[in-house]
Write an enzyme that holds these catalytic residues in place. Sequence first.
Site, short mmCIF file in Angstrom:
data_model
loop_
_atom_site.label_atom_id
_atom_site.label_comp_id
_atom_site.label_asym_id
_atom_site.label_seq_id
_atom_site.Cartn_x
_atom_site.Cartn_y
_atom_site.Cartn_z
N GLY A 281 19.43 -15.21 8.72
CA GLY A 281 19.82 -16.01 7.55
C GLY A 281 19.39 -15.31 6.26
N GLY B 100 5.39 -16.00 35.75
CA GLY B 100 5.84 -16.29 37.12
C GLY B 100 6.57 -17.61 37.24
N ARG C 294 0.03 -24.18 34.19
CA ARG C 294 0.12 -23.89 35.63
C ARG C 294 -1.11 -24.45 36.37
NH1 ARG C 294 4.07 -22.31 39.15
NH2 ARG C 294 4.61 -20.40 38.03
N GLY D 75 14.72 -13.18 8.95
CA GLY D 75 15.67 -13.12 10.06
C GLY D 75 17.10 -13.03 9.57
N ARG E 37 0.83 -1.22 0.00
CA ARG E 37 0.00 0.00 0.00
C ARG E 37 0.86 1.26 0.00
NH1 ARG E 37 -5.56 -1.87 2.61
NH2 ARG E 37 -6.05 -3.29 0.90
N MET F 281 10.43 -21.87 21.91
CA MET F 281 11.37 -21.69 20.80
C MET F 281 12.48 -20.70 21.17
SD MET F 281 9.43 -21.96 17.18
CE MET F 281 9.16 -23.58 16.47
N ASP G 259 11.88 -14.93 17.31
CA ASP G 259 12.96 -15.05 18.30
C ASP G 259 13.47 -13.71 18.85
OD1 ASP G 259 12.81 -17.74 17.90
OD2 ASP G 259 14.61 -17.88 16.67
N LEU H 221 3.26 -24.18 17.47
CA LEU H 221 2.06 -23.37 17.73
C LEU H 221 2.47 -21.95 18.09
CD1 LEU H 221 1.19 -22.69 20.94
CD2 LEU H 221 0.84 -25.14 20.98
N ARG I 112 13.47 -21.83 3.41
CA ARG I 112 14.91 -21.64 3.59
C ARG I 112 15.53 -22.23 2.33
NH1 ARG I 112 13.43 -23.00 9.20
NH2 ARG I 112 13.65 -21.07 10.38
O1 F6P Z 1 13.83 -18.76 13.77
C1 F6P Z 1 12.59 -18.97 14.35
C2 F6P Z 1 12.43 -20.37 14.85
O2 F6P Z 1 11.12 -20.40 15.30
C3 F6P Z 1 13.40 -20.86 15.93
O3 F6P Z 1 13.10 -20.42 17.22
C4 F6P Z 1 13.28 -22.34 15.79
O4 F6P Z 1 14.41 -22.99 16.28
C5 F6P Z 1 13.16 -22.50 14.31
O5 F6P Z 1 12.56 -21.33 13.82
C6 F6P Z 1 12.38 -23.71 13.88
O6 F6P Z 1 12.42 -23.77 12.50
P1 F6P Z 1 11.64 -24.83 11.59
O7 F6P Z 1 10.28 -24.28 11.37
O8 F6P Z 1 12.43 -24.89 10.36
O9 F6P Z 1 11.59 -26.10 12.36
#
Ligand code: F6P
Length: 323
Positions: A107, A189, A158, A105, A28, A173, A131, A255, A75
Amino acid sequence: MGKIKRIGVLTSGGDAPGMNAAIRAVVRTSVYKELEVTGILNGFQGLIDASFKPLYAQSVSDIMQRGGTILKTARCEEFRLPEGRQKAYNNLKQAGIDGIVIIGGDGSFTGARLFNEEYEIPFVGIPGTIDNDIFGTDYTIGYDTALNTVVEAVDKIRDTASAHNRMFFVEVMGAEAGFIALYSGIASGAEAILIPEIKNDLQNLKELVEGGRKKSSSIIIVAEGDEGGGAFALAEAFKKEFKGYDVRVSVLGHLQRGGSPSAIDRVNASRLGQAAVEALIDDQKSVMVGLLNDEITLVPFRKAVKQHKDVDRSLIELSKILS
Ligand code: F6P
């Protein structure tokens, strides 16, 4: 007329909630600036395969609230090779794309930086990863949503942990960074938080969990990249060393990457999308747009990728005091 007439946009690496809001803002803003926009599918792979589609203002209606990415992501090994980047360049030239916004990210920024060392078509990056581990920006798209997802899940864990007086190792993650673990641990907590940035031993963990008080339940948040080898390995080691704990493990997994983006992620993704297009119009190249102290900032890819973003260590102390 400026140099840039057609902008390409792609998402790369792991998806993150809010990527669609960023795509919408890129499209946009470009339309507003009278530029044409091409969507590139499947990350860098789409550059190599010429998987392109025109995007208009209407193409990005009704996507802001959706997780994932309408452009798909991947990737891509081939883009690491000079031949892959050569193919990408040829396809971009052919399609008349003058500049690219890449949402991803570190990479993804590494690939974009390599390309910009070889070819003149500029890349501008938007940090998109749950992350939050990119140097030069306080914020990455998807982090806020992921954090809220984790906290909601841990609150539920919890309830059952408390009902049974159990100890739960919850893995979140963060293969190389402990931002999600640290913040979700404080917000829920947790009795202990284990992250790759900080060394921990089992004795220390026991002390943290007991904390001088009798607890009815314990939650230990473990970042997947923690040196202990993940929640299952840690739980096993803990059970072997210390008897009398009723231990369970929960790995939250992917998730954390899904779901409708939070309001913060939608707003910040929108701001960064606009800033990225403006950066391309201003002849920027090989830089990421970020947010520092809530202000838009430009950071060279080289810096964003090479430098390490550390967690705020005072928060570890805070979590110990409060748990
Ligand atoms: O880079 C984000 C991330 O969610 C990481 O925290 C995790 O290790 C990775 O991606 C998992 O990647 P994939 O979806 O390729 O298993």
